[in-house]
Scaffold this active site. Structure first.
Site, PDB file in Angstrom:
ATOM      1  N   LYS A  15       0.853  -1.185   0.000  1.00  0.00           N
ATOM      2  CA  LYS A  15       0.000   0.000   0.000  1.00  0.00           C
ATOM      3  C   LYS A  15       0.880   1.223   0.000  1.00  0.00           C
ATOM      4  CE  LYS A  15      -3.551   2.482   2.503  1.00  0.00           C
ATOM      5  NZ  LYS A  15      -4.597   2.441   3.518  1.00  0.00           N
ATOM      6  N   LYS A  35      -2.100  -1.604  -3.955  1.00  0.00           N
ATOM      7  CA  LYS A  35      -2.986  -0.444  -3.891  1.00  0.00           C
ATOM      8  C   LYS A  35      -2.178   0.835  -3.955  1.00  0.00           C
ATOM      9  CE  LYS A  35      -5.945   1.955  -0.669  1.00  0.00           C
ATOM     10  NZ  LYS A  35      -6.227   2.156   0.713  1.00  0.00           N
TER      11      LYS A  35
HETATM   12  C1  PBG Z   1      -7.499   3.353   5.467  1.00  0.00           C
HETATM   13  C2  PBG Z   1      -7.728   3.264   4.009  1.00  0.00           C
HETATM   14  C3  PBG Z   1      -7.539   4.236   3.012  1.00  0.00           C
HETATM   15  C4  PBG Z   1      -8.019   3.683   1.839  1.00  0.00           C
HETATM   16  C5  PBG Z   1      -8.433   2.380   2.119  1.00  0.00           C
HETATM   17  N1  PBG Z   1      -8.239   2.135   3.471  1.00  0.00           N
HETATM   18  C6  PBG Z   1      -7.060   5.623   3.096  1.00  0.00           C
HETATM   19  C7  PBG Z   1      -5.697   5.952   3.516  1.00  0.00           C
HETATM   20  O1  PBG Z   1      -4.836   5.083   3.687  1.00  0.00           O
HETATM   21  O2  PBG Z   1      -5.477   7.146   3.733  1.00  0.00           O
HETATM   22  C8  PBG Z   1      -8.075   4.386   0.517  1.00  0.00           C
HETATM   23  C9  PBG Z   1      -9.150   3.912  -0.392  1.00  0.00           C
HETATM   24  C10 PBG Z   1      -9.454   4.814  -1.539  1.00  0.00           C
HETATM   25  O3  PBG Z   1      -8.838   5.878  -1.758  1.00  0.00           O
HETATM   26  O4  PBG Z   1     -10.370   4.438  -2.273  1.00  0.00           O
HETATM   27  N2  PBG Z   1      -6.179   3.198   5.862  1.00  0.00           N
HETATM   28 ZN    ZN Z   2      -5.767   3.932   7.955  1.00  0.00          ZN
END
Ligand code: PBG
Ligand code: ZN
Length: 318
Positions: free
Chosen positions: A189, A242
């Site tokens: 991520k 992601k």
């Molecule tokens: C929470 C999370 C996020 C997303 C999924 N889970 C946001 C982040 O990490 O700030 C992003 C999903 C999206 O942008 O569609 N940690």
């Molecule tokens: Zn988070």
């Protein structure tokens, strides 16, 4: 040799098509908000809504009726504090939603497991001084995991990028008798600007600093492989890359290296950008949605989390 023979008609092209957007492999994200009493459209994400608890199950049923097989739940709690305590409340927003949806539908239900929606500072972990403390955060993640499992979730999706989170959650679930609860790990991520519409939607923008001490730098592909390897060692059932569209190289690399299921999350701004360009008459929505999702499957994803899931199933039926 004339490769154009393979392209001579729609029927011939279809016979030789190597990749399809597999509708049963799409997961629809859903937002459930404890603070509202009727649905609210998310700014910059046309047709995507935050739903109150009393509407979430009806919507989930509607999704099931059009052929959606799986959802990924995100919660907006009524109460935020410095430790995100609402996240592991037995009667928290996700726990309630999961209980009801699992009772009323056969959807495969995943719940995002993180603290950023539950903390008043908006970080994904427990703050100590000016930093996000890894190991005390794991204690909280373990509590969240078992409360989601107790509510009946099929899988938890830890997204906080703390080291050791998958192993800790697996251990906790197993020790409490939830051996069958899946872990869909947000493994690679990245610290991405593409989450902006999501953060506005769930009010999780960090009040200080940013997420770059825990989410990955987008410059690093080898480090992303290490993240995936660790999550596999720690017991992830499936791993995720992601965002998706800017990271197709990593989806392909993961597919080539690993045998477990690979998920890709086409995130909020991927949706917003496509929607906005389509609404401005720059691109054709149908064809860009198909091209973008086909690319993610072609790169090697088995499962795609996409905000276009509902759109696609509504358009084409089952
Ligand atoms: C929470 C999370 C996020 C997303 C999924 N889970 C946001 C982040 O990490 O700030 C992003 C999903 C999206 O942008 O569609 N940690
Ligand atoms: Zn988070």
């Amino acid at each position: 040799m004339r490769l154009r023979r393979l392209r001579k008609s729609p029927e011939v092209r279809s016979v030789f098509s190597e990749t399809e957007v597999r509708k049963g492999k799409l997961i629809m994200p859903m937002f459930v908000d404890e603070n509202i009493s009727k649905q609210e459209e998310i700014k910059n994400m046309p047709d995507i809504f935050r739903l109150p608890l009393n509407e979430i199950t009806a919507k989930a049923k509607e999704y099931e009726d059009i052929g959606i097989k799986s959802i990924l739940l995100f919660g907006v709690p009524g109460h935020k504090d410095s430790t995100g305590s609402a996240s592991y409340d037995r009667n928290g927003v996700i726990q309630k939603a999961v209980r009801e949806i699992k009772k009323e539908t056969n959807l495969v239900v995943f719940a995002d497991l993180c603290l950023c929606e539950y903390t008043d500072h908006g970080h994904c972990g427990i703050v100590k001084g000016k930093s996000i403390d890894n190991d005390s955060t794991l204690d909280t993640y373990a509590k969240i995991a078992s409360s989601y499992a107790e509510a009946g979730v099929d899988g938890v999706a830890p997204s906080g990028m703390m080291d050791g989170q998958v192993g800790r959650i697996r251990k906790e679930l197993d020790s409490r008798g939830y051996e069958d609860t899946l872990i869909l790990a947000y493994s690679a991520k990245f610290a991405s600007s593409m989450y902006a519409p999501f953060r506005e939607a769930v009010f999780s923008t960090p009040s200080f600093g940013d997420r770059r001490t825990y989410q990955m730098p987008y410059n690093n592909a080898r480090e992303a492989i290490r993240e995936m390897e660790l999550d596999i060692e720690e017991g992830a059932d499936a791993i995720m890359v992601k965002p998706a569209l800017f990271y197709l190289d990593l989806i392909r690399e993961a597919r080539n290296r690993f045998m477990l299921p690979i998920a890709a999350y086409s995130v909020s701004a991927e949706y917003s950008i496509i929607m906005s360009a389509a609404r401005n008459g720059i691109i054709n929505l149908d064809s860009v949605v198909d091209e973008s999702l086909s690319s993610i499957f072609r790169a090697g994803a088995d499962i795609v989390i996409s905000y276009f899931t509902e759109y696609i199933l509504k358009k084409e039926g089952n």
